[in-house]
Design an enzyme around this catalytic site. Structure first.
Site: not given
Ligand code: B16
Ligand code: MG
Length: 219
Positions: A10, A12, A50, A171
């Site tokens: 993953d 983020d 999102r 995470d």
């Molecule tokens: P974006 P991951 C996720 O990343 C985040 O954990 C989550 O909080 C976020 O809403 C999602 O990506 C979408 O992100 O707005 O940048 O498209 O943890 O799957 O790497």
């Molecule tokens: Mg994550």
């Protein structure tokens, strides 16, 4: 017994702490709209797309929002988030990440990204990892976000390794569930480490050895 031939990270919260930037951007939006939102609420957004994150935030809204309002709000949040991403540099890799990546490459294990984010390429570039992974599956390639297994199934397909030989590092609770649903072993780190379905658990990637990661013992 299957050997681990690919590790799917993953992004983020595992590779880099963009989770704090997501929180700050959602908080600014919520404050501007007079919607209560705190760090506990934010925990529910980990790994979630999102628009689904916005729906969760709006559970505490005092008035209804149209689809056009929601599209505008998601756009505003993303603009604030992208502003914060400009601060990112290679120094922001989380503890243990660089060592684990180097170790896996030395052992010939495939490495991939499986992220819900539509900003994944931008983030990987900012932290100097744009050309590091054998494959990147992210929010721009999928239609169903975690806990659906789609992003991990796609990452495994892109590196040509069957699910039972893949280890997911996550995470988020939603991400652990996605990895399990994909038929993969899951190393849960940080806030996901209390998830009962995880195969392995660690505080962060410096707190587990490569041998432990790649072995098939359960925690
Ligand atoms: P974006 P991951 C996720 O990343 C985040 O954990 C989550 O909080 C976020 O809403 C999602 O990506 C979408 O992100 O707005 O940048 O498209 O943890 O799957 O790497
Ligand atoms: Mg994550």
């Amino acid at each position: 017994m299957h050997k681990t031939a690919a590790v799917i990270f993953d992004l983020d919260g595992v590779i880099v702490s963009t989770d704090e930037f997501h929180y700050l951007a959602w908080k600014e939006l919520a404050d501007a709209e007079g919607i209560p939102f705190d760090r506990e609420d934010n925990e529910r957004l980990r790994g979630v797309s999102r628009m689904e994150s916005l729906d969760i935030l709006l559970e505490k809204a005092l008035k209804p929002y149209s689809d056009a309002n929601k599209a505008d709000m998601a756009e505003r949040k993303n603009a604030m988030y992208r502003g914060l991403l400009e601060r990112l540099s290679p120094a922001d890799l989380l503890t243990g990440v660089a060592e684990v990546i180097d170790g896996l490459r030395l052992r010939g294990v495939k490495i991939a990204i499986g992220s819900s984010s539509k900003n994944a390429s931008r983030i990987l570039k900012a932290i100097g990892l744009a050309d590091t992974f054998d494959a990147v599956a992210d929010g721009t390639h999928i239609t169903r976000s975690k806990p659906d297994p789609e992003v991990f199934t796609l990452a495994a397909h892109l590196v040509g390794i069957p699910p039972e030989q893949c280890l997911v590092v996550e995470d988020a609770h939603a991400g652990v569930e996605a990895g399990v649903a994909a038929g993969m072993r899951v190393l849960a780190v940080g806030p996901a480490a209390d998830h009962p379905s995880a195969t392995l658990r660690a505080k962060d990637l410096s707190a587990i050895s490569l041998d432990e990661m790649l072995s098939h013992r359960t925690a």
